[in-house]
Design a protein around this motif. Structure first.
Motif, PDB file in Angstrom:
ATOM      1  N   GLU A  62       0.843  -1.188   0.000  1.00  0.00           N
ATOM      2  CA  GLU A  62       0.000   0.000   0.000  1.00  0.00           C
ATOM      3  C   GLU A  62       0.877   1.236   0.000  1.00  0.00           C
ATOM      4  N   ASN A  63       0.389   2.327  -0.652  1.00  0.00           N
ATOM      5  CA  ASN A  63       1.118   3.591  -0.576  1.00  0.00           C
ATOM      6  C   ASN A  63       0.717   4.339   0.677  1.00  0.00           C
ATOM      7  N   VAL A  64       1.237   5.555   0.835  1.00  0.00           N
ATOM      8  CA  VAL A  64       0.969   6.347   2.032  1.00  0.00           C
ATOM      9  C   VAL A  64      -0.509   6.676   2.173  1.00  0.00           C
ATOM     10  N   GLN A  65      -1.269   6.600   1.059  1.00  0.00           N
ATOM     11  CA  GLN A  65      -2.689   6.908   1.084  1.00  0.00           C
ATOM     12  C   GLN A  65      -3.526   5.723   1.580  1.00  0.00           C
ATOM     13  N   GLY A  66      -2.859   4.569   1.803  1.00  0.00           N
ATOM     14  CA  GLY A  66      -3.599   3.373   2.177  1.00  0.00           C
ATOM     15  C   GLY A  66      -4.210   2.683   0.979  1.00  0.00           C
ATOM     16  N   GLU A  67      -3.740   3.033  -0.235  1.00  0.00           N
ATOM     17  CA  GLU A  67      -4.267   2.450  -1.467  1.00  0.00           C
ATOM     18  C   GLU A  67      -3.325   1.350  -1.959  1.00  0.00           C
ATOM     19  N   HIS A  68      -3.914   0.282  -2.507  1.00  0.00           N
ATOM     20  CA  HIS A  68      -3.108  -0.808  -3.041  1.00  0.00           C
ATOM     21  C   HIS A  68      -2.355  -0.328  -4.273  1.00  0.00           C
ATOM     22  N   GLN A  69      -1.040  -0.526  -4.280  1.00  0.00           N
ATOM     23  CA  GLN A  69      -0.225  -0.085  -5.398  1.00  0.00           C
ATOM     24  C   GLN A  69      -0.251  -1.103  -6.531  1.00  0.00           C
ATOM     25  N   ALA A  70      -0.456  -0.581  -7.741  1.00  0.00           N
ATOM     26  CA  ALA A  70      -0.276  -1.412  -8.923  1.00  0.00           C
ATOM     27  C   ALA A  70       1.209  -1.388  -9.289  1.00  0.00           C
ATOM     28  N   LYS A  71       1.649  -2.431  -9.982  1.00  0.00           N
ATOM     29  CA  LYS A  71       3.050  -2.477 -10.394  1.00  0.00           C
ATOM     30  C   LYS A  71       3.410  -1.271 -11.255  1.00  0.00           C
ATOM     31  N   LEU A  72       2.455  -0.840 -12.083  1.00  0.00           N
ATOM     32  CA  LEU A  72       2.728   0.313 -12.938  1.00  0.00           C
ATOM     33  C   LEU A  72       2.774   1.613 -12.138  1.00  0.00           C
ATOM     34  N   ASP A  73       2.099   1.673 -10.971  1.00  0.00           N
ATOM     35  CA  ASP A  73       2.230   2.830 -10.082  1.00  0.00           C
ATOM     36  C   ASP A  73       3.695   3.028  -9.702  1.00  0.00           C
ATOM     37  N   VAL A  74       4.298   1.943  -9.266  1.00  0.00           N
ATOM     38  CA  VAL A  74       5.689   1.987  -8.816  1.00  0.00           C
ATOM     39  C   VAL A  74       6.613   2.341  -9.973  1.00  0.00           C
ATOM     40  N   MET A  75       6.386   1.710 -11.121  1.00  0.00           N
ATOM     41  CA  MET A  75       7.225   1.975 -12.284  1.00  0.00           C
ATOM     42  C   MET A  75       7.131   3.435 -12.709  1.00  0.00           C
ATOM     43  N   ALA A  76       5.893   3.972 -12.825  1.00  0.00           N
ATOM     44  CA  ALA A  76       5.708   5.348 -13.270  1.00  0.00           C
ATOM     45  C   ALA A  76       6.339   6.327 -12.283  1.00  0.00           C
ATOM     46  N   ASN A  77       6.185   6.052 -10.999  1.00  0.00           N
ATOM     47  CA  ASN A  77       6.771   6.914  -9.973  1.00  0.00           C
ATOM     48  C   ASN A  77       8.287   6.979 -10.132  1.00  0.00           C
ATOM     49  N   GLU A  78       8.909   5.839 -10.327  1.00  0.00           N
ATOM     50  CA  GLU A  78      10.362   5.802 -10.479  1.00  0.00           C
ATOM     51  C   GLU A  78      10.813   6.512 -11.751  1.00  0.00           C
ATOM     52  N   VAL A  79      10.065   6.330 -12.824  1.00  0.00           N
ATOM     53  CA  VAL A  79      10.433   6.959 -14.095  1.00  0.00           C
ATOM     54  C   VAL A  79      10.407   8.479 -13.977  1.00  0.00           C
ATOM     55  N   PHE A  80       9.340   9.020 -13.415  1.00  0.00           N
ATOM     56  CA  PHE A  80       9.246  10.475 -13.311  1.00  0.00           C
ATOM     57  C   PHE A  80      10.254  11.047 -12.324  1.00  0.00           C
ATOM     58  N   ILE A  81      10.441  10.372 -11.188  1.00  0.00           N
ATOM     59  CA  ILE A  81      11.431  10.858 -10.216  1.00  0.00           C
ATOM     60  C   ILE A  81      12.825  10.869 -10.827  1.00  0.00           C
ATOM     61  N   ASN A  82      13.219   9.783 -11.455  1.00  0.00           N
ATOM     62  CA  ASN A  82      14.562   9.692 -12.029  1.00  0.00           C
ATOM     63  C   ASN A  82      14.767  10.681 -13.166  1.00  0.00           C
ATOM     64  N   THR A  83      13.746  10.847 -13.994  1.00  0.00           N
ATOM     65  CA  THR A  83      13.875  11.786 -15.117  1.00  0.00           C
ATOM     66  C   THR A  83      14.021  13.214 -14.612  1.00  0.00           C
ATOM     67  N   LEU A  84      13.198  13.601 -13.647  1.00  0.00           N
ATOM     68  CA  LEU A  84      13.282  14.959 -13.103  1.00  0.00           C
ATOM     69  C   LEU A  84      14.606  15.181 -12.374  1.00  0.00           C
ATOM     70  N   ARG A  85      15.066  14.176 -11.632  1.00  0.00           N
ATOM     71  CA  ARG A  85      16.341  14.317 -10.926  1.00  0.00           C
ATOM     72  C   ARG A  85      17.500  14.452 -11.912  1.00  0.00           C
ATOM     73  N   ASN A  86      17.522  13.583 -12.923  1.00  0.00           N
ATOM     74  CA  ASN A  86      18.653  13.553 -13.848  1.00  0.00           C
ATOM     75  C   ASN A  86      18.731  14.776 -14.746  1.00  0.00           C
ATOM     76  N   ARG A  87      17.584  15.418 -15.006  1.00  0.00           N
ATOM     77  CA  ARG A  87      17.598  16.623 -15.838  1.00  0.00           C
ATOM     78  C   ARG A  87      18.100  17.847 -15.061  1.00  0.00           C
ATOM     79  N   GLY A  88      18.093  17.752 -13.727  1.00  0.00           N
ATOM     80  CA  GLY A  88      18.596  18.859 -12.923  1.00  0.00           C
ATOM     81  C   GLY A  88      17.757  20.116 -13.006  1.00  0.00           C
ATOM     82  N   VAL A  89      16.435  19.948 -13.237  1.00  0.00           N
ATOM     83  CA  VAL A  89      15.591  21.130 -13.461  1.00  0.00           C
ATOM     84  C   VAL A  89      14.689  21.451 -12.283  1.00  0.00           C
ATOM     85  N   VAL A  90      14.605  20.559 -11.287  1.00  0.00           N
ATOM     86  CA  VAL A  90      13.797  20.836 -10.101  1.00  0.00           C
ATOM     87  C   VAL A  90      14.607  20.468  -8.859  1.00  0.00           C
ATOM     88  N   SER A  91      14.300  21.143  -7.757  1.00  0.00           N
ATOM     89  CA  SER A  91      15.051  20.904  -6.531  1.00  0.00           C
ATOM     90  C   SER A  91      14.387  19.861  -5.640  1.00  0.00           C
TER      91      SER A  91
END
Length: 338
Positions: A62-91
């Motif tokens: 479950e995520n912090v909301q108490g909702e069951h996570q789908a596998k694609l939830d986890v994948m999408a979260n990682e993709v966006f976090i890594n892309t934003l971090r690697n581009r160096g455009v947000v703090s």
């Protein structure tokens, strides 16, 4: 005489041509939206191959909301976090899937003036049924001093402070819709070319709406004003028609996108299993409200303008009404009368 072949404008070209509409334009907007464009392509590919890649179904967590996570939830979260971090455009970022905000503590990201709040995969409960899902994002100019790690107050800003917001829909086609406060435009992904092209220029809610989107399974828990609206929407006219038709997918971006194009209202009121409403203010209600207002619609909690609510928590929930202005005002009238 040379023949000129007209072609649609790409997202990158459109951003560059309209940099003047972004108050703080110094190239950051291009880089930020390019990050969402790139991550969106990666998520789109993963969704299209989900059944072949063993990433459908639930993780068992479950995520912090108490909702069951789908596998694609986890994948999408990682993709966006890594892309934003690697581009160096947000703090730093806030994600629906993370309990607390994430600070990108390095010299490049700390110097960024912006933070992002997002729902990486909205409507993920629909994934296994192949129903449209999406990504929602909101961009703010940080209030703490660039060059230092982000702080909680950088994220706890009213929606009126947003500098950009948007969503991606992953369905029969993948579409990116965004605003920087100068109207709303949509771009459709061409997988053959690998680019987003302008397909929905200057999106505006029609003056009249014909659909309402609400989970009527919760009807018994709705406030009286919401029940009154539903009864109004379902009444039979003398000619045998009804004022509105129900259309609800359980995917916020899908319902909002349809209503924005064809006219209608989306409702997720209080009084359901979530006493304060289900949608999160910072990364669902605020960005959708910004888009809605820029497209000539209205967004409220039934009483207050959504974007004027001062948040107290990064995962704060609110009742949410948005869509064609006349319909939202009608619901507000019903709420006020009871």
């Amino acid at each position: 005489m040379k023949n000129h072949i007209d072609r649609p404008i790409t997202l990158g070209e459109f951003i560059i041509e309209n940099q003047k509409d972004f108050e703080y334009a110094q190239g950051e907007l291009t880089a930020l939206l390019s990050s969402f464009r790139l991550a969106g392509k990666m998520v789109n590919q993963a969704i299209n191959r989900a059944g072949l890649s063993n990433i459908i179904g639930k993780t068992g967590n479950e995520n912090v909301q108490g909702e069951h996570q789908a596998k694609l939830d986890v994948m999408a979260n990682e993709v966006f976090i890594n892309t934003l971090r690697n581009r160096g455009v947000v703090s730093g970022i806030v994600s629906e899937e993370e309990e607390d905000f994430i600070s990108f503590d390095n010299e490049i990201n700390d110097s960024s003036k912006y933070v992002v709040l997002m729902d990486p995969l909205d409507g993920s409960s629909n994934i296994d049924a192949n129903i449209t899902v999406g990504t929602i994002f909101s961009i703010y100019r940080r209030v703490s001093k660039p060059g230092t790690p982000v702080k909680r107050e950088d994220f706890l800003q009213a929606g009126t402070k947003q500098v950009a917001a948007g969503y991606l829909t992953y369905g029969s086609s993948t579409i990116l819709v965004y605003t920087t406060g100068s109207g709303v435009n949509g771009f459709t992904f061409d997988p053959g070319i690998g680019s987003f092209f302008l397909s929905h220029k200057d999106i505006r809610f029609p003056n009249a709406g014909y659909t309402y989107s609400i989970n009527e399974g919760n009807y018994g828990h709705f406030p009286k004003g919401i029940k009154k609206f539903i009864k109004w929407a379902q009444r039979i006219e003398k000619n045998g028609t009804r004022p509105l038709t129900a259309r609800y997918t359980g995917s916020l971006v899908a319902d909002i996108h349809r209503n924005m194009l064809f006219g209608g209202i989306y409702l997720y009121p209080q009084g359901t299993s979530a006493p304060n409403g289900k949608l999160r203010l910072l990364y669902e209600a605020n960005p959708i409200a910004f888009l809605t207002e820029q497209a000539g619609g209205k967004a409220s909690d039934g009483i207050n303008r959504i974007m004027e609510i001062v948040p107290k928590d990064i995962h704060q929930r609110v009742p949410f009404l948005c869509g064609t202005k006349s319909l939202v005002e009608l619901v507000e009238k019903f709420i006020k009368e009871v």
